[in-house]
Design a protein around this motif. Structure first.
Motif, PDB file in Angstrom:
ATOM      1  N   GLY A  49     118.035  20.326  -5.461  1.00 37.18           N
ATOM      2  CA  GLY A  49     119.183  19.884  -4.680  1.00 37.18           C
ATOM      3  C   GLY A  49     118.892  19.399  -3.283  1.00 37.18           C
ATOM      4  N   CYS A  50     117.614  19.376  -2.908  1.00 32.81           N
ATOM      5  CA  CYS A  50     117.247  18.942  -1.562  1.00 32.81           C
ATOM      6  C   CYS A  50     117.274  17.416  -1.463  1.00 32.81           C
ATOM      7  N   ARG A  51     117.642  16.910  -0.304  1.00 33.72           N
ATOM      8  CA  ARG A  51     117.490  15.498  -0.003  1.00 33.72           C
ATOM      9  C   ARG A  51     116.111  15.294   0.615  1.00 33.72           C
ATOM     10  N   VAL A  52     115.414  14.264   0.162  1.00 31.07           N
ATOM     11  CA  VAL A  52     113.987  14.151   0.480  1.00 31.07           C
ATOM     12  C   VAL A  52     113.638  12.769   1.023  1.00 31.07           C
ATOM     13  N   ALA A  53     112.894  12.759   2.119  1.00 32.35           N
ATOM     14  CA  ALA A  53     112.256  11.548   2.617  1.00 32.35           C
ATOM     15  C   ALA A  53     110.790  11.592   2.194  1.00 32.35           C
ATOM     16  N   ILE A  54     110.342  10.571   1.494  1.00 30.34           N
ATOM     17  CA  ILE A  54     108.958  10.501   1.027  1.00 30.34           C
ATOM     18  C   ILE A  54     108.158   9.718   2.061  1.00 30.34           C
ATOM     19  N   GLY A  55     107.398  10.424   2.882  1.00 31.38           N
ATOM     20  CA  GLY A  55     106.618   9.777   3.928  1.00 31.38           C
ATOM     21  C   GLY A  55     105.239   9.411   3.437  1.00 31.38           C
ATOM     22  N   ASP A  56     104.882   8.118   3.542  1.00 31.19           N
ATOM     23  CA  ASP A  56     103.584   7.703   3.009  1.00 31.19           C
ATOM     24  C   ASP A  56     103.222   6.320   3.537  1.00 31.19           C
ATOM     25  N   LEU A  57     101.915   6.057   3.649  1.00 30.17           N
ATOM     26  CA  LEU A  57     101.449   4.706   3.922  1.00 30.17           C
ATOM     27  C   LEU A  57     101.660   3.807   2.709  1.00 30.17           C
ATOM     28  N   ASP A  58     101.642   4.416   1.529  1.00 31.65           N
ATOM     29  CA  ASP A  58     101.906   3.690   0.287  1.00 31.65           C
ATOM     30  C   ASP A  58     103.419   3.589   0.098  1.00 31.65           C
ATOM     31  N   VAL A  59     104.020   2.652   0.807  1.00 29.49           N
ATOM     32  CA  VAL A  59     105.480   2.545   0.789  1.00 29.49           C
ATOM     33  C   VAL A  59     105.971   2.133  -0.591  1.00 29.49           C
ATOM     34  N   ASP A  60     105.232   1.253  -1.265  1.00 27.83           N
ATOM     35  CA  ASP A  60     105.647   0.820  -2.604  1.00 27.83           C
ATOM     36  C   ASP A  60     105.652   1.990  -3.580  1.00 27.83           C
ATOM     37  N   GLY A  61     104.603   2.814  -3.517  1.00 24.86           N
ATOM     38  CA  GLY A  61     104.544   3.980  -4.392  1.00 24.86           C
ATOM     39  C   GLY A  61     105.657   4.964  -4.092  1.00 24.86           C
ATOM     40  N   ALA A  62     105.933   5.168  -2.813  1.00 22.81           N
ATOM     41  CA  ALA A  62     107.016   6.070  -2.420  1.00 22.81           C
ATOM     42  C   ALA A  62     108.365   5.528  -2.874  1.00 22.81           C
ATOM     43  N   ALA A  63     108.551   4.222  -2.739  1.00 22.26           N
ATOM     44  CA  ALA A  63     109.815   3.609  -3.149  1.00 22.26           C
ATOM     45  C   ALA A  63     110.011   3.694  -4.657  1.00 22.26           C
ATOM     46  N   ALA A  64     108.914   3.540  -5.411  1.00 19.43           N
ATOM     47  CA  ALA A  64     109.009   3.632  -6.869  1.00 19.43           C
ATOM     48  C   ALA A  64     109.411   5.036  -7.301  1.00 19.43           C
ATOM     49  N   LEU A  65     108.836   6.057  -6.650  1.00 17.88           N
ATOM     50  CA  LEU A  65     109.191   7.431  -6.981  1.00 17.88           C
ATOM     51  C   LEU A  65     110.648   7.712  -6.608  1.00 17.88           C
ATOM     52  N   ALA A  66     111.061   7.218  -5.454  1.00 21.22           N
ATOM     53  CA  ALA A  66     112.450   7.421  -5.025  1.00 21.22           C
ATOM     54  C   ALA A  66     113.427   6.769  -6.005  1.00 21.22           C
ATOM     55  N   ALA A  67     113.091   5.556  -6.440  1.00 22.37           N
ATOM     56  CA  ALA A  67     113.979   4.848  -7.369  1.00 22.37           C
ATOM     57  C   ALA A  67     114.040   5.540  -8.720  1.00 22.37           C
ATOM     58  N   GLU A  68     112.922   6.133  -9.135  1.00 23.95           N
ATOM     59  CA  GLU A  68     112.898   6.862 -10.407  1.00 23.95           C
ATOM     60  C   GLU A  68     113.803   8.091 -10.347  1.00 23.95           C
ATOM     61  N   LEU A  69     113.740   8.814  -9.236  1.00 21.48           N
ATOM     62  CA  LEU A  69     114.488  10.069  -9.138  1.00 21.48           C
ATOM     63  C   LEU A  69     115.967   9.848  -8.815  1.00 21.48           C
ATOM     64  N   ASP A  70     116.261   8.847  -8.011  1.00 19.71           N
ATOM     65  CA  ASP A  70     117.642   8.619  -7.599  1.00 19.71           C
ATOM     66  C   ASP A  70     117.857   7.132  -7.314  1.00 19.71           C
ATOM     67  N   PRO A  71     118.188   6.355  -8.333  1.00 21.77           N
ATOM     68  CA  PRO A  71     118.389   4.908  -8.146  1.00 21.77           C
ATOM     69  C   PRO A  71     119.430   4.579  -7.079  1.00 21.77           C
ATOM     70  N   SER A  72     120.370   5.488  -6.838  1.00 23.93           N
ATOM     71  CA  SER A  72     121.404   5.228  -5.838  1.00 23.93           C
ATOM     72  C   SER A  72     120.859   5.303  -4.415  1.00 23.93           C
ATOM     73  N   GLY A  73     119.756   6.020  -4.235  1.00 27.54           N
ATOM     74  CA  GLY A  73     119.179   6.188  -2.915  1.00 27.54           C
ATOM     75  C   GLY A  73     119.949   7.119  -2.005  1.00 27.54           C
ATOM     76  N   GLU A  74     120.917   7.828  -2.560  1.00 29.06           N
ATOM     77  CA  GLU A  74     121.748   8.705  -1.730  1.00 29.06           C
ATOM     78  C   GLU A  74     121.000   9.961  -1.282  1.00 29.06           C
ATOM     79  N   ARG A  75     120.114  10.455  -2.149  1.00 30.63           N
ATOM     80  CA  ARG A  75     119.454  11.728  -1.844  1.00 30.63           C
ATOM     81  C   ARG A  75     117.949  11.605  -1.619  1.00 30.63           C
ATOM     82  N   ILE A  76     117.435  10.394  -1.622  1.00 33.53           N
ATOM     83  CA  ILE A  76     115.991  10.251  -1.455  1.00 33.53           C
ATOM     84  C   ILE A  76     115.680   8.834  -0.990  1.00 33.53           C
ATOM     85  N   PHE A  77     114.655   8.708  -0.132  1.00 29.38           N
ATOM     86  CA  PHE A  77     114.231   7.366   0.280  1.00 29.38           C
ATOM     87  C   PHE A  77     112.761   7.397   0.708  1.00 29.38           C
TER      88      PHE A  77
END
Length: 246
Positions: free
Chosen positions: A26-54
């Motif tokens: 239930g946590c909202r998560v910011a994925i901090g990384d130099l690999d922005v594409d990889g972080a964005a792909a994981l965020a989109a997989e977990l929450d396509p709406s982007g409401e709880r993760i980016f």
């Protein structure tokens, strides 16, 4: 469970496992990384709406990058409550063959990154009167293991010490700081570094007889990030299958 967390180095490996576990609880998560594409792909997989993760671009060596991450989270969700210092640089090389510049690079990511992140978020947590910092150390810091590089082992030892210093200074302000020291985990990065024959021999030395599941570490991160863990600080938690007992 904490309301929002920044996980550094969260795009893959252990960091991704931590992101998944926090998000699942239930946590909202910011994925901090130099690999922005990889972080964005994981965020989109977990929450396509982007409401709880980016995905948050993050160079852990830079103070401004952590400040920007904090502000991005605060604007979306209000003040963050948790920082997970997981970003890591590992170079498997015999100690007598490590170039000084490479030593500095590993220390900059692993030690400076943990220090700067803890300082930037720690100041804000102190002002808010609440916060959780979880640092990822390593068994290598405890037993002098050099399979992943002496500079890696030394950096993880420094992280254990930083954990204690930050924990002592921030304890009066409702902020806990703990470290987790994983042993060998079943990760692609480990399999890349350790040859198959050495890996089999390594498994043979682990009392529980297997590599660790990254989920074991991720679940412990969730526990240490929880409000109910307020009486636990300055500790290093061992997740190593019995390789190091104390």
């Amino acid at each position: 469970m904490t309301d929002s967390a920044l996980v550094t180095g969260g795009a893959q490996g252990l960091g991704a496992a931590i992101v998944r576990a926090l998000f699942a609880q239930g946590c909202r998560v910011a994925i901090g990384d130099l690999d922005v594409d990889g972080a964005a792909a994981l965020a989109a997989e977990l929450d396509p709406s982007g409401e709880r993760i980016f995905a948050q671009p993050l160079d852990v060596r830079e103070e401004a990058a952590f400040a920007a991450a904090y502000e991005a989270m605060a604007q979306r969700w209000g003040e963050p409550q948790t920082l997970v210092n997981n970003a890591v640089m590992t170079v498997a090389r015999p100690v007598l063959e490590i170039p000084p510049d490479e030593f500095d690079q590993v220390m900059a990511v692993n030690v400076r990154g943990t220090f700067v992140g803890s300082q930037v978020f720690g100041r804000r947590f102190k002002a808010a009167g609440y916060g959780r910092i979880v640092n990822i150390a390593s068994l290598a810091a405890q037993n002098g293991g050099s399979a992943t590089g002496a500079h890696y082992a030394a950096s993880k030892g420094a992280i254990i010490t930083l954990t204690k210093v930050f924990a002592r200074d921030l304890a009066p302000f409702g902020v806990t700081v703990n470290a987790i020291a994983p042993g060998p985990l079943d990760l692609p990065s480990v399999r890349r570094i350790v040859p198959e024959d050495r890996l089999a021999a390594m498994v043979g030395t682990i009392p529980v007889g297997q590599l660790g599941d990254p989920a074991y570490v991720a679940e412990l991160v969730c526990l240490l990030a929880a409000e109910r863990s307020g009486f636990t600080t300055g500790a290093t938690w061992d997740v190593n299958g019995g390789l190091y007992m104390r």
